[in-house]
Structure formats: structure tokens, C-alpha cells
Design an enzyme around this catalytic site. Structure first.
Site, PDB file in Angstrom:
ATOM      1  N   TYR A  50       3.160  14.162   0.013  1.00 27.39           N
ATOM      2  CA  TYR A  50       3.401  12.734   0.253  1.00 27.39           C
ATOM      3  C   TYR A  50       2.086  11.944   0.158  1.00 27.39           C
ATOM      4  O   TYR A  50       2.001  10.943  -0.565  1.00 27.39           O
ATOM      5  CB  TYR A  50       4.035  12.546   1.637  1.00 27.39           C
ATOM      6  CG  TYR A  50       4.318  11.101   1.988  1.00 27.39           C
ATOM      7  CD1 TYR A  50       5.447  10.450   1.483  1.00 27.39           C
ATOM      8  CD2 TYR A  50       3.453  10.368   2.799  1.00 27.39           C
ATOM      9  CE1 TYR A  50       5.702   9.125   1.794  1.00 27.39           C
ATOM     10  CE2 TYR A  50       3.706   9.043   3.121  1.00 27.39           C
ATOM     11  CZ  TYR A  50       4.838   8.423   2.623  1.00 27.39           C
ATOM     12  OH  TYR A  50       5.096   7.105   2.922  1.00 27.39           O
ATOM     13  N   THR A 106      12.052   2.773  10.165  1.00 27.44           N
ATOM     14  CA  THR A 106      13.091   2.813   9.120  1.00 27.44           C
ATOM     15  C   THR A 106      13.836   4.143   9.270  1.00 27.44           C
ATOM     16  O   THR A 106      13.382   5.023  10.012  1.00 27.44           O
ATOM     17  CB  THR A 106      12.455   2.780   7.714  1.00 27.44           C
ATOM     18  OG1 THR A 106      11.745   4.019   7.515  1.00 27.44           O
ATOM     19  CG2 THR A 106      11.526   1.611   7.501  1.00 27.44           C
ATOM     20  N   ASP A 146      19.434   2.531  -6.003  1.00 31.33           N
ATOM     21  CA  ASP A 146      19.284   3.606  -5.010  1.00 31.33           C
ATOM     22  C   ASP A 146      20.256   4.727  -5.337  1.00 31.33           C
ATOM     23  O   ASP A 146      21.199   4.548  -6.117  1.00 31.33           O
ATOM     24  CB  ASP A 146      19.565   3.053  -3.594  1.00 31.33           C
ATOM     25  CG  ASP A 146      18.881   3.864  -2.500  1.00 31.33           C
ATOM     26  OD1 ASP A 146      19.228   5.039  -2.322  1.00 31.33           O
ATOM     27  OD2 ASP A 146      18.003   3.313  -1.813  1.00 31.33           O
ATOM     28  N   LYS A 163       1.112   9.086  -2.597  1.00 33.40           N
ATOM     29  CA  LYS A 163       0.845   7.679  -2.231  1.00 33.40           C
ATOM     30  C   LYS A 163      -0.525   7.222  -2.735  1.00 33.40           C
ATOM     31  O   LYS A 163      -0.709   6.055  -3.088  1.00 33.40           O
ATOM     32  CB  LYS A 163       0.986   7.509  -0.713  1.00 33.40           C
ATOM     33  CG  LYS A 163       2.425   7.684  -0.226  1.00 33.40           C
ATOM     34  CD  LYS A 163       3.323   6.562  -0.739  1.00 33.40           C
ATOM     35  CE  LYS A 163       4.755   6.954  -0.911  1.00 33.40           C
ATOM     36  NZ  LYS A 163       5.598   5.871  -1.419  1.00 33.40           N
ATOM     37  N   ASP A 212      18.820   7.316  -9.910  1.00 34.81           N
ATOM     38  CA  ASP A 212      17.798   8.285  -9.498  1.00 34.81           C
ATOM     39  C   ASP A 212      16.551   7.931 -10.295  1.00 34.81           C
ATOM     40  O   ASP A 212      16.521   8.089 -11.528  1.00 34.81           O
ATOM     41  CB  ASP A 212      18.273   9.706  -9.826  1.00 34.81           C
ATOM     42  CG  ASP A 212      17.210  10.750  -9.500  1.00 34.81           C
ATOM     43  OD1 ASP A 212      16.062  10.384  -9.184  1.00 34.81           O
ATOM     44  OD2 ASP A 212      17.536  11.945  -9.569  1.00 34.81           O
ATOM     45  N   VAL A 213      15.509   7.457  -9.603  1.00 33.88           N
ATOM     46  CA  VAL A 213      14.319   6.951 -10.310  1.00 33.88           C
ATOM     47  C   VAL A 213      13.578   8.038 -11.088  1.00 33.88           C
ATOM     48  O   VAL A 213      12.746   7.726 -11.936  1.00 33.88           O
ATOM     49  CB  VAL A 213      13.333   6.247  -9.336  1.00 33.88           C
ATOM     50  CG1 VAL A 213      13.937   4.985  -8.759  1.00 33.88           C
ATOM     51  CG2 VAL A 213      12.850   7.202  -8.236  1.00 33.88           C
TER      52      VAL A 213
END
Ligand code: NAD
Length: 250
Positions: free
Chosen positions: A162, A197, A43, A166, A69-70
Site C-alpha cells: 500500500y 471510511t 466502482d 501510494k 474494475d479499474v
């Protein structure tokens, strides 16, 4: 009964979970660790990520945090190499890191705002999968789960980048499922509805009193309750364990 429980055992396996400092990722790290896996918590958030790892194993023998950082290819290559060297193998990847981005209609969204969501949600998933495949092949197989969303199937009248991101990670799981099926690497996507969350708390706080907004949203859910991160983590455990061994591209 023991035979059935054994199907869910992850003893001897190593799992990498991105975005695991909090939310669904943290719950997933906890449940995979409880099933016996060694977990790498990846993360951007160092403090929260370290706290999640310590909560699972204060000795750091079976759970460790790496800052990642992905969307940074060099960092993904380096960290995946470090995790493999540290824990000895890679069996499971949960592509969970994600952001919702700005809530703007398409005609008001800048290219930078669009690309930021795509870079983290889509390119991040691509990069992590890319660097997990060879280590999985080395150990004779593996399991990948991409966190999509109900919006990756049905979309909605908000956050256009977003929803597009997805839908994309859903299709990426289907492609990878077919590409790597004969190498015993499975890939599936998960499509949560409304889960409480930090991400959704932040989004709901912009609409009014958080408790009130969640209470109203729960009426849109057939069960009339908002999901918990653990509700989703349990499904991920099924997909990455032998219980889901004949499930891929789903
Ligand atoms: P969250 O914001 O609580 O957690 C996401 C984590 O990802 C954070 O810890 C964040 O620091 C991390 N992250 C963000 N950018 C990163 C990057 N570039 N590199 C590494 N880590 C990064 O969100 P959540 O609600 O737990 O969502 C987890 C996943 O589930 C996301 O992919 C989200 O789109 C998906 N999802 C959530 C819901 C929901 O209702 N909460 C519904 C459907 C899908």
C-alpha cells in the site's frame, strides 16, 4: 464574492470518480456534483454505487453509476468511452479507487498479494489516466487528482505494498503534470491522514473496538480529530476547479 465562488464552479464539466460508491470517492462525487459537474460514479460495488448516484440525482440526468474494475484495461477503455458518449465530454478524473491489501510484513507477503495492490492502486491509476487524456485534449484541458496518502510521503511499519503504491501514484501525478502542462491538463495528488471510511473502519475493527481505536488514533492528529470524507473532498474540489488553475504537480 460571486467572482470568488465562480472559481469553484464546475458548471458544464464532466467528472469521473473511481471508487466512488462509498468513502472519500462518494463524498467527492457529491461535492463535485454540488459544484455543478455531471458525475460518473465508477466502482465494483453496484448496489452502493447506484445508491450514491441516486442520492445525488434520482433522475440520473447528472449522476450515473458504471460498474468498473479499474485494473481491467478493456473495461476502462469501454466505460470511459460510454461516459464520454453519455455526458458528451470528460474534464475531470479523480483516481480514488484503492485497497490497502493484506497487513503483512514484506518477508511474509506473497507475490500475488503484492501484485493485487499494485494492480488496483497503481495500474488502475495508469489505465484511467491513459484513457482520460485524449478526451481532455479534445475539450481543451482537464484536471486529474490521484489519491495518494500521508503514507505515500512518509511510509509506516505496515502494509508495504500500500505505502509503495501510494508513493508511486504521487510521482505519476508529478510526471503527468509535466507531460501535459502545455496541453492545459493539470495533475496533482492528495495525501489524506486518518479519514473515517469503510476502508479504515474495516482495518480498525481488526485492532479492537472501532470507536475506541479511532479515539486513540485521533490523539495522533494535531487537530485531535479523525477526518471525514468531506474534509478531503473539499480539497479535491479546489484542485479540479478554476480555483486551482495554476496548481499542478503538487
Ligand atoms: P473505501 O474502501 O471506503 O473506498 C474505496 C472504493 O474503491 C470502494 O468503493 C471500492 O469498492 C472501490 N474499489 C476497490 N477496488 C476497485 C477496483 N478494482 N475498481 C474500481 N473500484 C474499486 O476507501 P477510502 O478510505 O474511501 O479510500 C479512498 C482512497 O483514498 C483510496 O485510494 C485510499 O488509499 C485513499 N486514502 C484513504 C485514507 C483513509 O484514511 N481513509 C487515507 C489516505 C488515503
Amino acid at each position: 464574492m460571486n467572482q470568488i465562488l465562480k472559481l469553484f464552479s464546475l458548471n458544464g464539466k464532466v467528472a469521473l470518480i473511481t471508487g466512488a460508491a462509498r468513502g472519500i470517492g462518494a463524498a467527492t462525487a457529491q461535492i463535485l456534483a454540488a459544484a455543478g459537474a455531471k458525475v460518473a460514479i465508477l466502482d465494483l460495488l453496484e448496489e452502493a454505487g447506484t445508491a450514491t448516484a441516486r442520492k445525488i440525482d434520482p433522475t440520473a440526468a447528472t449522476a450515473r453509476f458504471w460498474r468498473l474494475d479499474v485494473s481491467d484495461e478493456a473495461a476502462v477503455a469501454r466505460v470511459f468511452g460510454e461516459v464520454e458518449a453519455h455526458f458528451g465530454r470528460i474534464d475531470i478524473l479523480v483516481n480514488n479507487a484503492g485497497i490497502d491489501g493484506e497487513n503483512l510484513p514484506t518477508h511474509k507477503m506473497s507475490l500475488d498479494q503484492w501484485e493485487r495492490v499494485m494492480r488496483i492502486n497503481v495500474t488502475g491509476t495508469f489505465l484511467c489516466t491513459k484513457y482520460a487524456i485524449m478526451p481532455m485534449e479534445t475539450v481543451g484541458g482537464g484536471a486529474i487528482v490521484n489519491l495518494s496518502s500521508m503514507y505515500g510521503i512518509a511510509s509506516g511499519p505496515d502494509v508495504p505494498a500500500y505505502h509503495a503504491s501510494k508513493a508511486t501514484v504521487r510521482m505519476m501525478a508529478k510526471t503527468d503534470a509535466m507531460l501535459y502542462a502545455t496541453r492545459n491538463i493539470r495533475a496533482n495528488s492528495v495525501h489524506p491522514g486518518f479519514i473515517r471510511t469503510p476502508m479504515t473502519e474495516d482495518a480498525m475493527s481488526k485492532l479492537g473496538d472501532v470507536e475506541h481505536v479511532f479515539a486513540g488514533m485521533s490523539k495522533l492528529v494535531p487537530m485531535e480529530r479523525i477526518g471525514t470524507p468531506e474534509d478531503i473532498a473539499a480539497g479535491i474540489l479546489y484542485l479540479v476547479s478554476d480555483a486551482g488553475r495554476y496548481v499542478t504537480g503538487a
